[in-house]
Scaffold this active site. Structure first.
Site, PDB file in Angstrom:
ATOM      1  N   LYS A  66      61.793  51.442  68.594  1.00  0.00           N
ATOM      2  CA  LYS A  66      61.440  50.271  68.966  1.00  0.00           C
ATOM      3  C   LYS A  66      61.021  48.790  68.654  1.00  0.00           C
ATOM      4  O   LYS A  66      59.335  49.319  68.114  1.00  0.00           O
ATOM      5  CB  LYS A  66      60.730  50.605  71.134  1.00  0.00           C
ATOM      6  CG  LYS A  66      61.305  49.362  71.759  1.00  0.00           C
ATOM      7  CD  LYS A  66      60.918  48.124  71.615  1.00  0.00           C
ATOM      8  CE  LYS A  66      59.693  48.009  71.401  1.00  0.00           C
ATOM      9  NZ  LYS A  66      59.479  46.164  71.320  1.00  0.00           N
ATOM     10  N   GLU A  68      60.449  42.861  69.716  1.00  0.00           N
ATOM     11  CA  GLU A  68      61.500  41.642  70.406  1.00  0.00           C
ATOM     12  C   GLU A  68      61.035  39.973  69.098  1.00  0.00           C
ATOM     13  O   GLU A  68      61.497  39.380  69.390  1.00  0.00           O
ATOM     14  CB  GLU A  68      60.816  41.591  71.195  1.00  0.00           C
ATOM     15  CG  GLU A  68      60.446  40.621  71.809  1.00  0.00           C
ATOM     16  CD  GLU A  68      58.696  42.252  72.384  1.00  0.00           C
ATOM     17  OE1 GLU A  68      58.581  42.769  71.273  1.00  0.00           O
ATOM     18  OE2 GLU A  68      57.702  41.647  73.117  1.00  0.00           O
ATOM     19  N   SER A  78      48.280  45.644  68.740  1.00  0.00           N
ATOM     20  CA  SER A  78      46.993  45.429  69.318  1.00  0.00           C
ATOM     21  C   SER A  78      46.043  46.736  69.978  1.00  0.00           C
ATOM     22  O   SER A  78      47.066  47.462  70.926  1.00  0.00           O
ATOM     23  CB  SER A  78      47.556  44.162  69.888  1.00  0.00           C
ATOM     24  OG  SER A  78      48.243  44.163  71.249  1.00  0.00           O
ATOM     25  N   CYS A 110      46.723  43.491  60.292  1.00  0.00           N
ATOM     26  CA  CYS A 110      45.571  44.075  59.997  1.00  0.00           C
ATOM     27  C   CYS A 110      44.600  44.939  59.462  1.00  0.00           C
ATOM     28  O   CYS A 110      42.721  45.747  60.059  1.00  0.00           O
ATOM     29  CB  CYS A 110      46.022  45.715  61.501  1.00  0.00           C
ATOM     30  SG  CYS A 110      46.498  46.806  59.928  1.00  0.00           S
TER      31      CYS A 110
HETATM   32  P1  NAD Z   1      52.140  43.967  70.247  1.00  0.00           P
HETATM   33  O1  NAD Z   1      50.566  45.262  70.563  1.00  0.00           O
HETATM   34  O2  NAD Z   1      51.760  42.407  70.751  1.00  0.00           O
HETATM   35  O3  NAD Z   1      53.209  45.403  70.400  1.00  0.00           O
HETATM   36  C1  NAD Z   1      52.680  45.937  69.115  1.00  0.00           C
HETATM   37  C2  NAD Z   1      54.631  46.430  70.206  1.00  0.00           C
HETATM   38  O4  NAD Z   1      53.993  47.310  71.221  1.00  0.00           O
HETATM   39  C3  NAD Z   1      55.937  45.382  70.256  1.00  0.00           C
HETATM   40  O5  NAD Z   1      57.283  46.217  70.537  1.00  0.00           O
HETATM   41  C4  NAD Z   1      55.542  45.060  71.815  1.00  0.00           C
HETATM   42  O6  NAD Z   1      56.825  44.803  71.939  1.00  0.00           O
HETATM   43  C5  NAD Z   1      55.220  46.555  72.310  1.00  0.00           C
HETATM   44  N1  NAD Z   1      54.525  45.464  73.608  1.00  0.00           N
HETATM   45  C6  NAD Z   1      53.884  44.382  73.657  1.00  0.00           C
HETATM   46  N2  NAD Z   1      53.022  44.613  75.002  1.00  0.00           N
HETATM   47  C7  NAD Z   1      53.868  45.837  75.771  1.00  0.00           C
HETATM   48  C8  NAD Z   1      53.252  46.214  77.174  1.00  0.00           C
HETATM   49  N3  NAD Z   1      52.283  44.988  78.267  1.00  0.00           N
HETATM   50  N4  NAD Z   1      53.822  47.671  77.548  1.00  0.00           N
HETATM   51  C9  NAD Z   1      54.065  48.159  76.351  1.00  0.00           C
HETATM   52  N5  NAD Z   1      54.385  47.426  75.132  1.00  0.00           N
HETATM   53  C10 NAD Z   1      54.007  46.788  74.909  1.00  0.00           C
HETATM   54  O7  NAD Z   1      51.702  43.803  68.702  1.00  0.00           O
HETATM   55  P2  NAD Z   1      51.785  42.432  68.112  1.00  0.00           P
HETATM   56  O8  NAD Z   1      51.175  41.263  68.155  1.00  0.00           O
HETATM   57  O9  NAD Z   1      53.526  42.628  67.499  1.00  0.00           O
HETATM   58  O10 NAD Z   1      51.234  42.883  66.391  1.00  0.00           O
HETATM   59  C11 NAD Z   1      49.870  42.046  65.762  1.00  0.00           C
HETATM   60  C12 NAD Z   1      48.882  43.544  66.828  1.00  0.00           C
HETATM   61  O11 NAD Z   1      48.880  44.603  65.890  1.00  0.00           O
HETATM   62  C13 NAD Z   1      47.610  42.623  65.455  1.00  0.00           C
HETATM   63  O12 NAD Z   1      46.404  43.501  66.996  1.00  0.00           O
HETATM   64  C14 NAD Z   1      47.259  43.464  64.437  1.00  0.00           C
HETATM   65  O13 NAD Z   1      46.057  44.162  64.251  1.00  0.00           O
HETATM   66  C15 NAD Z   1      47.879  45.044  65.327  1.00  0.00           C
HETATM   67  N6  NAD Z   1      47.814  45.636  63.774  1.00  0.00           N
HETATM   68  C16 NAD Z   1      47.725  47.352  63.354  1.00  0.00           C
HETATM   69  C17 NAD Z   1      48.100  47.910  63.100  1.00  0.00           C
HETATM   70  C18 NAD Z   1      46.953  49.248  62.140  1.00  0.00           C
HETATM   71  O14 NAD Z   1      47.519  49.592  61.678  1.00  0.00           O
HETATM   72  N7  NAD Z   1      46.230  49.561  63.251  1.00  0.00           N
HETATM   73  C19 NAD Z   1      48.950  47.178  61.459  1.00  0.00           C
HETATM   74  C20 NAD Z   1      49.550  46.356  62.075  1.00  0.00           C
HETATM   75  C21 NAD Z   1      49.973  45.649  63.146  1.00  0.00           C
END
Ligand code: NAD
Length: 522
Positions: A196, A199, A249, A304
């Protein structure tokens, strides 16, 4: 308007509800049972963040669509599990070749939806390919452990069996690489996979799915379901999903981990970060400045592992670093992904741009000094894009919101302390523990730092210490929920379960006596 996927072979075979009209071509569906399918009424716009325009739409899966993907994967599982590991690895060898042959197209898709500049997208893809290369070693990685004669005529061995159907949920900021952290290893271990993607940048993995099919992966082994929370929840609660790998996140990572484990699934959930760099007085300051520029502003700070806080030991170090950074930041160029002379691109959405600007404002209101202000920066020709220019903030203190939370933008904050111990205390007290770096010429200080700092990935004069594919990636504290890190050796363990077999072939001559005590070798 085109959708950027025109020459995908599967557009021609797109079935279900899709038509060949212009309108239907702009909608991205799901990849289930080896083909693109269009399922749901709910859709969401996908933006080109450099122009601020909607470039396509993506379908948002409902639980029925998720269920269909899981059923298809479950049906494909027995044959894939029983496929000899060398044959599974050969699919990955071919997939690696296809990734390399189609690198330009993959990087363009990343640029169109994420905004990442082409040279940065190439770096992302290369890091992803290295994970495919590691997965090609599956026959060696899955050999197991064997002990002969653990007792009289008794042999024992452990083997690593696949889990079944597993899921990956990925963030927007590495649309190709983070997916490649997950599914190549899961697949060579014999699992079937449901991905997944974010989006906000969904096209790349649909294209990767097509390449996997071209590489010879049987239909149903790898499926892509586009969607949002509804699809994620359907995966988390699905009784046939055995494991969930998440990257995103921290609040969502925590939710994913709690929900997945409460429904009996194995889970690793990697979250957000606040990565500090300590600048010691003996550091090579010109090198520090050069490497901070890339580590703080590369990919618009949407990494990240981005270095977002520079902790200077002493005012003298801070003043020199800020002075040099200010000069160098004037030369940075940001804009559209296709212009390789740009250093970085836009932020992902208008909402995220607003958030980054609000963090800068909050720092100012809480007493920090904005040295370089990128809030109103607009590259010519891209005035409606989601850009924030490089921003430098001095006099940042631990109580500030901009310090406590992840900004995820091209913003570098400077903190001033008097000793290395003070700097380490700051880092250890922070709720995130993803990456960190120390700049120094002092080996003893560096060794002390790497031994005692409460962070999962540590650089010594290396600003972005992202582990190579044959090590594993993961933070500490609220940067990772779960026991195993992502990819590398931990990836093998995450996508398999150990079975230990103890075997004896009794001789017809020697009959065993009854034994009611615990068997031992005394
Ligand atoms: P996000 O948490 O908003 O989304 C990540 C995934 O979760 C997406 O596929 C999204 O559709 C899904 N999602 C979003 N809200 C959700 C909810 N309420 N319930 C269930 N699923 C949900 O993150 P983002 O904005 O796409 O990415 C940026 C974040 O990812 C930053 O915080 C960054 O630090 C982190 N990140 C961490 C790493 C790591 O390895 N630690 C690597 C890359 C990015």
């Amino acid at each position: 308007m085109t959708n950027g996927l025109e020459d995908f072979s599967y557009e021609e075979v797109s079935t279900e509800n899709s038509t060949h009209s212009e309108q239907a071509k702009k909608v991205l569906g799901h990849f289930i049972q080896g083909r693109i399918v269009s399922k749901t009424a709910r859709k969401q716009p996908v933006y080109n963040p450099a122009t601020g325009e909607i470039s396509k739409e993506v379908e948002i899966a409902d639980p029925q669509t998720v269920n269909e993907a899981v059923q298809v994967a479950e049906q494909a599982f027995p044959a894939w599990r029983d496929t000899p590991v060398i044959k599974r690895a050969r699919v990955m060898f071919k997939f690696k070749q296809l990734l390399e042959q189609n690198a330009e197209k993959i990087c363009a898709l990343i640029g169109q939806e994420h905004g990442k500049i082409s040279h940065d997208a190439q770096g992302e893809l290369q890091r992803g390919i290295e994970n495919v290369e590691y997965a090609c070693g599956a026959p060696e990685l899955l050999k197991g452990e064997y002990s002969k004669n653990v007792g009289p005529d008794i042999d024992s061995w452990s083997e690593f069996q696949p889990l079944g159907v597993v899921a990956g949920i990925t963030p927007f900021n590495f649309p190709a690489m983070v997916a490649l952290w997950m599914f190549p290893m899961a697949l060579v271990c014999g699992n079937c996979f449901i991905l997944k993607p974010s989006e906000k940048a969904p096209s790349v993995v649909l294209y990767l799915a097509e390449l996997l099919k071209q590489a010879g992966l049987p239909d149903g082994v790898f499926n892509v379901v586009n969607g949002d929370k509804e699809a994620v929840d359907a995966l988390l609660h699905h009784p046939r999903i055995q494991a969930v790998s998440f990257v995103g996140s921290t609040p969502i990572a925590e939710y994913i981990y709690r929900t997945a484990t409460s429904t009996g699934k194995r889970c690793q959930a990697l979250g957000g970060a606040k990565n500090h760099a300590i600048i010691m007085p003996d550091a090579d300051i010109d090198n520090v400045v050069t490497s901070l520029l890339g580590a703080a502003f590369g990919s618009s700070g949407e990494r990240c592992m981005a270095l977002s806080v520079a902790v200077a030991i002493g005012d003298e170090v801070a003043d020199v670093v800020i002075d040099k950074l200010t000069q160098e930041m004037k030369k940075l160029k940001f804009g559209n992904y296709a212009d390789a002379s740009n250093d970085f691109g836009p932020l992902i959405t208008q909402a995220h741009k607003d958030k980054v600007q609000a963090y800068i404002q909050s720092a100012e209101q809480q007493g920090a000094k904005i040295v370089v202000d990128g809030r109103d920066a607009k590259p010519t020709g891209y005035e409606k894009g989601f850009f924030v220019g490089p921003t430098l903030i001095d006099q940042v203190t631990p109580n500030m919101t901009s310090y406590q939370q992840e900004i995820f933008g091209p913003v570098l904050q400077v903190m001033r302390v008097n000793t290395m111990q003070e700097a380490m205390q700051l880092i250890n007290d922070h709720e995130y523990g993803n990456g960190t770096c120390i700049y120094t010429r002092d080996g003893e200080a560096a060794r002390y730092f790497s031994s005692h700092i409460q962070v999962g990935m540590v650089g010594i004069n290396v600003p972005l210490p992202v582990p190579v594919a044959y090590h594993s990636f993961g933070g500490w504290k609220r940067s990772l929920f779960g026991d195993l890190h992502a990819y590398g050796p931990d990836g093998v363990r995450f996508y398999t379960r150990r079975k230990t077999i103890t075997q004896r072939w009794p001789s017809a001559q020697v009959r065993e006596a009854k034994q009611f005590s615990m068997p031992t070798l005394n």
